[in-house]
Design a protein around this motif. Structure first.
Motif, PDB file in Angstrom:
ATOM      1  N   ARG A   1      30.028 -53.728  -7.554  1.00 32.94           N
ATOM      2  CA  ARG A   1      28.637 -53.280  -7.640  1.00 32.94           C
ATOM      3  C   ARG A   1      28.166 -52.856  -6.261  1.00 32.94           C
ATOM      4  N   SER A   2      27.584 -51.686  -6.184  1.00 31.95           N
ATOM      5  CA  SER A   2      27.039 -51.177  -4.929  1.00 31.95           C
ATOM      6  C   SER A   2      25.594 -50.811  -5.147  1.00 31.95           C
ATOM      7  N   ARG A   3      24.846 -50.741  -4.060  1.00 35.47           N
ATOM      8  CA  ARG A   3      23.423 -50.536  -4.181  1.00 35.47           C
ATOM      9  C   ARG A   3      23.064 -49.067  -4.036  1.00 35.47           C
ATOM     10  N   LEU A   4      22.242 -48.585  -4.949  1.00 38.40           N
ATOM     11  CA  LEU A   4      21.692 -47.244  -4.825  1.00 38.40           C
ATOM     12  C   LEU A   4      20.382 -47.374  -4.049  1.00 38.40           C
ATOM     13  N   ARG A   5      20.484 -47.355  -2.746  1.00 36.26           N
ATOM     14  CA  ARG A   5      19.297 -47.597  -1.919  1.00 36.26           C
ATOM     15  C   ARG A   5      18.272 -46.476  -2.080  1.00 36.26           C
ATOM     16  N   GLY A   6      18.757 -45.274  -2.346  1.00 38.66           N
ATOM     17  CA  GLY A   6      17.820 -44.184  -2.575  1.00 38.66           C
ATOM     18  C   GLY A   6      16.930 -44.442  -3.779  1.00 38.66           C
ATOM     19  N   LEU A   7      17.483 -45.086  -4.801  1.00 38.15           N
ATOM     20  CA  LEU A   7      16.695 -45.425  -5.984  1.00 38.15           C
ATOM     21  C   LEU A   7      15.660 -46.492  -5.653  1.00 38.15           C
ATOM     22  N   ASP A   8      16.037 -47.441  -4.780  1.00 41.13           N
ATOM     23  CA  ASP A   8      15.062 -48.421  -4.289  1.00 41.13           C
ATOM     24  C   ASP A   8      13.893 -47.703  -3.612  1.00 41.13           C
ATOM     25  N   GLY A   9      14.222 -46.703  -2.789  1.00 39.20           N
ATOM     26  CA  GLY A   9      13.174 -45.947  -2.105  1.00 39.20           C
ATOM     27  C   GLY A   9      12.273 -45.209  -3.074  1.00 39.20           C
ATOM     28  N   LEU A  10      12.857 -44.641  -4.122  1.00 38.85           N
ATOM     29  CA  LEU A  10      12.052 -43.933  -5.127  1.00 38.85           C
ATOM     30  C   LEU A  10      11.119 -44.891  -5.854  1.00 38.85           C
ATOM     31  N   ARG A  11      11.592 -46.098  -6.120  1.00 42.58           N
ATOM     32  CA  ARG A  11      10.744 -47.092  -6.777  1.00 42.58           C
ATOM     33  C   ARG A  11       9.519 -47.393  -5.927  1.00 42.58           C
ATOM     34  N   PHE A  12       9.735 -47.583  -4.623  1.00 44.07           N
ATOM     35  CA  PHE A  12       8.589 -47.863  -3.753  1.00 44.07           C
ATOM     36  C   PHE A  12       7.675 -46.650  -3.656  1.00 44.07           C
ATOM     37  N   LEU A  13       8.255 -45.445  -3.616  1.00 52.34           N
ATOM     38  CA  LEU A  13       7.439 -44.232  -3.589  1.00 52.34           C
ATOM     39  C   LEU A  13       6.555 -44.154  -4.829  1.00 52.34           C
ATOM     40  N   ALA A  14       7.112 -44.487  -5.986  1.00 49.39           N
ATOM     41  CA  ALA A  14       6.320 -44.473  -7.216  1.00 49.39           C
ATOM     42  C   ALA A  14       5.155 -45.448  -7.121  1.00 49.39           C
ATOM     43  N   ALA A  15       5.417 -46.648  -6.583  1.00 48.97           N
ATOM     44  CA  ALA A  15       4.338 -47.627  -6.427  1.00 48.97           C
ATOM     45  C   ALA A  15       3.281 -47.134  -5.454  1.00 48.97           C
ATOM     46  N   ALA A  16       3.721 -46.533  -4.338  1.00 44.24           N
ATOM     47  CA  ALA A  16       2.764 -46.031  -3.347  1.00 44.24           C
ATOM     48  C   ALA A  16       1.890 -44.937  -3.937  1.00 44.24           C
ATOM     49  N   VAL A  17       2.488 -44.081  -4.760  1.00 44.10           N
ATOM     50  CA  VAL A  17       1.736 -43.001  -5.401  1.00 44.10           C
ATOM     51  C   VAL A  17       0.682 -43.574  -6.343  1.00 44.10           C
ATOM     52  N   VAL A  18       1.045 -44.607  -7.091  1.00 43.81           N
ATOM     53  CA  VAL A  18       0.085 -45.239  -8.006  1.00 43.81           C
ATOM     54  C   VAL A  18      -1.045 -45.895  -7.220  1.00 43.81           C
ATOM     55  N   VAL A  19      -0.714 -46.560  -6.118  1.00 42.57           N
ATOM     56  CA  VAL A  19      -1.748 -47.168  -5.268  1.00 42.57           C
ATOM     57  C   VAL A  19      -2.701 -46.096  -4.753  1.00 42.57           C
ATOM     58  N   GLY A  20      -2.155 -44.984  -4.278  1.00 45.76           N
ATOM     59  CA  GLY A  20      -3.000 -43.896  -3.806  1.00 45.76           C
ATOM     60  C   GLY A  20      -3.908 -43.356  -4.895  1.00 45.76           C
ATOM     61  N   TYR A  21      -3.380 -43.268  -6.089  1.00 44.00           N
ATOM     62  CA  TYR A  21      -4.172 -42.796  -7.233  1.00 44.00           C
ATOM     63  C   TYR A  21      -5.332 -43.730  -7.526  1.00 44.00           C
ATOM     64  N   HIS A  22      -5.054 -45.021  -7.561  1.00 45.08           N
ATOM     65  CA  HIS A  22      -6.109 -45.981  -7.893  1.00 45.08           C
ATOM     66  C   HIS A  22      -7.162 -46.100  -6.798  1.00 45.08           C
ATOM     67  N   TYR A  23      -6.757 -45.933  -5.544  1.00 44.02           N
ATOM     68  CA  TYR A  23      -7.709 -46.086  -4.446  1.00 44.02           C
ATOM     69  C   TYR A  23      -8.475 -44.805  -4.130  1.00 44.02           C
ATOM     70  N   THR A  24      -7.820 -43.645  -4.272  1.00 46.77           N
ATOM     71  CA  THR A  24      -8.462 -42.394  -3.825  1.00 46.77           C
ATOM     72  C   THR A  24      -8.363 -41.256  -4.832  1.00 46.77           C
ATOM     73  N   GLY A  25      -7.703 -41.484  -5.963  1.00 48.07           N
ATOM     74  CA  GLY A  25      -7.508 -40.396  -6.910  1.00 48.07           C
ATOM     75  C   GLY A  25      -8.451 -40.418  -8.087  1.00 48.07           C
ATOM     76  N   ILE A  26      -8.688 -41.595  -8.645  1.00 50.54           N
ATOM     77  CA  ILE A  26      -9.513 -41.738  -9.835  1.00 50.54           C
ATOM     78  C   ILE A  26     -10.819 -42.421  -9.469  1.00 50.54           C
ATOM     79  N   ASP A  27     -11.883 -42.047 -10.154  1.00 49.78           N
ATOM     80  CA  ASP A  27     -13.205 -42.608  -9.852  1.00 49.78           C
ATOM     81  C   ASP A  27     -13.363 -43.965 -10.531  1.00 49.78           C
ATOM     82  N   THR A  28     -13.170 -45.033  -9.773  1.00 52.27           N
ATOM     83  CA  THR A  28     -13.337 -46.394 -10.290  1.00 52.27           C
ATOM     84  C   THR A  28     -14.763 -46.904 -10.125  1.00 52.27           C
ATOM     85  N   GLY A  29     -15.574 -46.177  -9.349  1.00 48.95           N
ATOM     86  CA  GLY A  29     -16.948 -46.587  -9.097  1.00 48.95           C
ATOM     87  C   GLY A  29     -17.125 -47.438  -7.869  1.00 48.95           C
TER      88      GLY A  29
END
Length: 357
Positions: free
Chosen positions: A14-42
């Motif tokens: 078993r070997s690690r796909l580190r690039g996939l780890d990076g994509l997972r974090f990128l997806a989380a960062a994108v969601v955080v950006g959306y919730h903080y500055t993308g959608i109007d939460t009030g």
């Protein structure tokens, strides 16, 4: 939201796909950006398109980070289940999801005792949230982002049923293509119960991820690439159809063309790090940040919103944003090192013993 480990067929190692780890974090960062500055939460008291006029042009599309999560999940869950018994698969999923989730629920309930701006649920609803199945009972989640976990659980159930039948390349191709196609029939027939049960809206993303893993493990064939084209087109169709809904939710225009391009790029990015030119990326820090993906996703919502609600008007918007992100990352680090790393193996082994009698 699982560690990106893969098995090399020739060696069994078993070997690690580190690039996939990076994509997972990128997806989380994108969601955080959306919730903080993308959608109007009030919580900013103004639309984020006014507070962050330039940044919002990008972060308004951050909801697509969830779709990237689902593509990666299709890849990783099939990878996790391959070669495992059903008890082993169930134990691995329980240990991966629940320890951090239980603590996230409890600390969120504690936050909402002292911060009245969050979701104020009753004690029964709070306790039901500990099951992770609250959405299935029509009960609100203590954090808005938790709805995706119910989607994931239903996908895990389908994957477990496929595991019971037995994994073969042809069965995986058939499942990955027929699942979203049959789902489209349910949608057109307006069979809402079956739409929900078979997570029709997100089935193509999981299917694409499964096919990408199959190609990664067993190699590409004309049939597998044809299946990729079909499921990929269904992903594009889903996101284009969702764009007007996104416009209503976000409050600013969501371009169907941009959504389609982003979805194609997401699928391509998973292939790039699994089998394409980026497959040899082996930077250890990608696995470090990848490990923070799930805890960051769990805690960023209400805690970041509390920071924004409390500090906006007292500091500049970007300073408030920095504090919110810093708090979310700090909590994610604590959740990973103090909870996940300590309890994952214990819970997995305990569940495995229970299931095996």
């Amino acid at each position: 939201m699982t560690s990106a480990l893969t098995t090399t067929p020739a060696t069994g190692r078993r070997s690690r796909l580190r690039g996939l780890d990076g994509l997972r974090f990128l997806a989380a960062a994108v969601v955080v950006g959306y919730h903080y500055t993308g959608i109007d939460t009030g919580y900013w008291d103004q639309p984020p398109s006014t507070v962050f006029p330039t940044l919002n042009n990008v972060t308004r599309y951050g909801f697509l980070g969830v779709e990237l999560f689902f593509v990666i999940s299709g890849f990783v869950i099939l990878m996790t289940a391959w070669g495992r018994s059903l008890p082993g698969f169930v134990a691995s999923r329980v240990a991966r999801l629940y320890p951090a989730y239980w603590v996230a629920v409890l600390v969120t309930v504690g936050l909402q005792v002292v911060w009245t701006g969050g979701r104020q649920l009753g004690w029964f609803d709070d306790l039901t949230n500990l099951t992770m199945a609250q959405e299935g009972f029509g009960i609100a989640s203590v954090q808005g982002a938790f709805w995706t976990l119910w989607v994931e659980l239903k996908f895990y159930l389908l994957a477990a049923l496929l595991l019971l039948v037995g994994f073969t390349p042809r069965r995986i191709v058939a499942f990955a293509v027929l699942w979203p196609l049959v789902g489209e029939v349910f949608r057109l027939a307006q069979w809402s119960f079956l739409e929900d049960l078979f997570i029709v809206e997100y089935a193509p993303y999981f299917g694409v991820g499964m096919l990408l893993f199959l190609i990664h493990r067993e190699g590409g064939t004309a049939l597998r690439w044809a299946a990729m084209v079909v499921t990929g087109l269904l992903c594009v169709e889903q996101t284009v159809r969702h764009a007007p809904i996104g416009t209503r939710v976000v409050g600013v225009e969501i371009s169907p063309v941009v959504c389609a391009v982003v979805v194609v790029a997401m699928i391509a990015s998973v292939w790039l790090v699994a089998d394409g030119p980026l497959r040899h990326v082996d930077w250890r820090w990608l696995s470090v940040v990848g490990a923070l993906t799930y805890p960051l996703y769990l805690v960023h919502g209400q805690f970041g919103f509390a920071v924004i609600d409390t500090l906006h008007g007292h500091l500049s918007p970007y300073a408030v944003l920095a504090v919110a992100v810093a708090l979310a990352l700090t909590l994610a680090v604590a959740l990973h090192y103090l909870v996940e790393r300590r309890w994952h193996d214990r819970l997995r082994d305990g569940v495995l013993r229970l299931l095996r009698g």
